[in-house]
Motif scaffolding. Structure first.
Motif, short mmCIF file in Angstrom:
data_model
loop_
_atom_site.label_atom_id
_atom_site.label_comp_id
_atom_site.label_asym_id
_atom_site.label_seq_id
_atom_site.Cartn_x
_atom_site.Cartn_y
_atom_site.Cartn_z
N LYS A 1 0.86 -1.18 0.00
CA LYS A 1 0.00 0.00 0.00
C LYS A 1 0.89 1.23 0.00
O LYS A 1 1.82 1.33 0.80
N ARG B 1 -1.69 4.96 -13.28
CA ARG B 1 -2.87 4.88 -12.43
C ARG B 1 -2.97 6.18 -11.63
O ARG B 1 -2.13 6.42 -10.75
N THR C 1 -3.06 6.53 -2.55
CA THR C 1 -3.75 5.42 -3.20
C THR C 1 -3.64 4.20 -2.31
O THR C 1 -2.68 4.06 -1.54
N ARG D 1 -3.93 1.20 -3.87
CA ARG D 1 -3.57 0.14 -4.81
C ARG D 1 -2.14 -0.32 -4.59
O ARG D 1 -1.31 0.41 -4.06
N SER D 2 -1.86 -1.54 -5.02
CA SER D 2 -0.51 -2.08 -4.92
C SER D 2 0.44 -1.26 -5.78
O SER D 2 0.12 -0.85 -6.89
N GLN D 3 1.64 -1.03 -5.24
CA GLN D 3 2.67 -0.27 -5.93
C GLN D 3 3.98 -1.05 -5.89
O GLN D 3 4.12 -2.03 -5.15
N ASP E 1 -2.72 -6.62 -16.63
CA ASP E 1 -1.63 -5.75 -17.11
C ASP E 1 -0.38 -6.53 -17.44
O ASP E 1 0.68 -5.94 -17.69
N SER F 1 -1.44 -11.19 -9.11
CA SER F 1 -1.72 -10.58 -7.81
C SER F 1 -2.87 -11.25 -7.10
O SER F 1 -2.95 -11.25 -5.87
#
Length: 390
Positions: free
Chosen positions: A6, A214, A238, A240-242, A314, A348
């Motif tokens: 995160k 993103r 965010t 979302r996964s980074q 992706d 993921s």
């Protein structure tokens, strides 16, 4: 090792509003004259000199330690400008410039990833690069230099009158740069920098505009500036996964920009290097960034790109395991052997255990770089110490 986590990234929302301008050279002493003798090899020192990083480090450290101001520089622009000057130098002057640029010869310099990127950058959606040479009408550019400038740097030449029209010539150079940077850079040549003794001006202009792959949400959060003061600033976040990686004394975050068109074309990302509190300083990170030619690339968090294998999503997969068995049997009759290898890949949503979550909170001074992924070329490098300051 890269980790999915995160990410809470502070203060990048202000990038569009920042305008940094740094004077790096003033009253530069002339280089040695040198006879136009045959060029001798120079010891290549790419680890310390390639792509303008040493100069970026010196200027960045000076700004961080001095007034503690935000700072940005373009190693690629400096490298390209000096490379073009090197193409017109001879003798000891060329040898010294090649040594500074980390190349053993002009041919090696022109084969470097940074110069190759310059040659292709104008065909990309996010970038543009322009070079110009203005020569006094009393002089003429040599045909071989003009040819090299045009072929390697897409440079255009123009004859001007520096004796009686120095101010007009200055404005023409400034207009060229302003147009090439979409009006982001004005007055690259300040008043008085061009006069009747001027004979040649070389300039390049680099423009980059990338959209995040993103987008982020915006909120207000605290940022801790040197001296113990805390300010509240517009920030980005965010869940979302980074791409995050942890290293001794600092952590890294990779933020890819959207790439349009051919996937084999250049791809860009921003790298954030955040020192751990009380462990490393910005100066320490600058030192690391120029300590080896591959430091930025090797410390960029990565996820496997297997989009050439599968469709959907992706294309980001990870290799979860490589399993191998082999057997061999040898007897009086001969040999019999067999082997098998299996590679298990996870997406993921297919991990056997939850990913380890790592928060990335850039709420204190940090370094940033805009990098081209395939060549590893650093377009921009800088730091943020106070998002509310210029």
């Amino acid at each position: 090792m890269s980790r999915f986590g995160k990410a809470v990234l502070l203060c990048l929302a202000l990038f569009a509003a920042w305008h940094f301008c740094s004077t790096l050279f003033a009253d530069v002493p002339p280089g040695p004259g040198g006879d136009p003798a045959e060029e001798a090899p120079v010891a290549s020192d790419a680890a310390g000199k390639a792509s303008g990083l040493p100069l970026a480090r010196e200027a960045g450290v000076r700004e961080a330690a001095g007034a503690g101001r935000n700072f940005v520089i373009s190693p690629l622009s400096i490298h390209a400008a000096l490379a073009m000057v090197t193409a017109g130098a001879r003798g000891d002057t060329r040898r010294e410039l090649l040594g500074f640029l980390g190349s053993a010869s002009l041919d090696e310099l022109h084969r470097s990833p940074a110069i190759k990127l310059v040659g292709s950058i104008n065909g990309l959606t996010q970038t543009s690069f322009a070079c110009g040479v203005w020569v006094d009408q009393r002089r003429a550019l040599r045909p071989e230099f003009t040819a090299t400038g045009a072929s390697r740097y897409a440079a255009t030449g123009e004859s001007v009158d520096f004796v009686s029209g120095a101010e007009l010539a200055r404005r023409r150079v400034n207009a060229f740069v302003a147009d090439a940077t979409n009006q982001r850079i004005h007055d690259i040549l300040p008043p008085g920098s061009v006069h009747s003794s001027t004979e040649v001006v070389l300039a390049n202009a680099l423009y980059f505009k990338g959209a995040w792959r993103r987008p982020f949400d915006v909120f207000t959060a605290p940022f801790h500036i040197p001296g113990g003061t805390t300010v509240r600033v517009p920030s980005m976040t965010t869940g979302r996964s980074q791409y995050i990686a942890l290293y001794p004394g600092f952590r890294a975050l990779k933020l890819p920009y959207r790439t349009d068109g051919d996937r084999q074309a250049a791809a860009f990302y921003m790298l954030i290097l955040l020192p751990d509190s009380g462990i490393l300083s910005l100066t320490d990170l600058y030192d690391k960034a120029v300590s080896m030619p591959e430091f930025i690339r090797k410390h960029t968090p990565e996820g496997g790109d297997f989009s050439g294998m599968v469709s959907g999503g992706d294309g980001r997969l990870s290799i979860g395991g490589v399993l191998h068995k082999a057997t061999i049997e040898v007897d009086e009759q001969g040999t019999m052997a067999a082997a098998a290898t299996a590679i298990v890949m996870y997406g993921s949503a297919l991990r056997r255990e939850p990913p380890h979550l790592v928060d990335f909170v850039a709420d204190r001074p940090f370094l940033f770089a805009v990098v081209e992924e395939r060549t590893g070329t650093t377009l921009f490098l800088g730091h943020v110490v106070n998002p509310l300051a210029n």
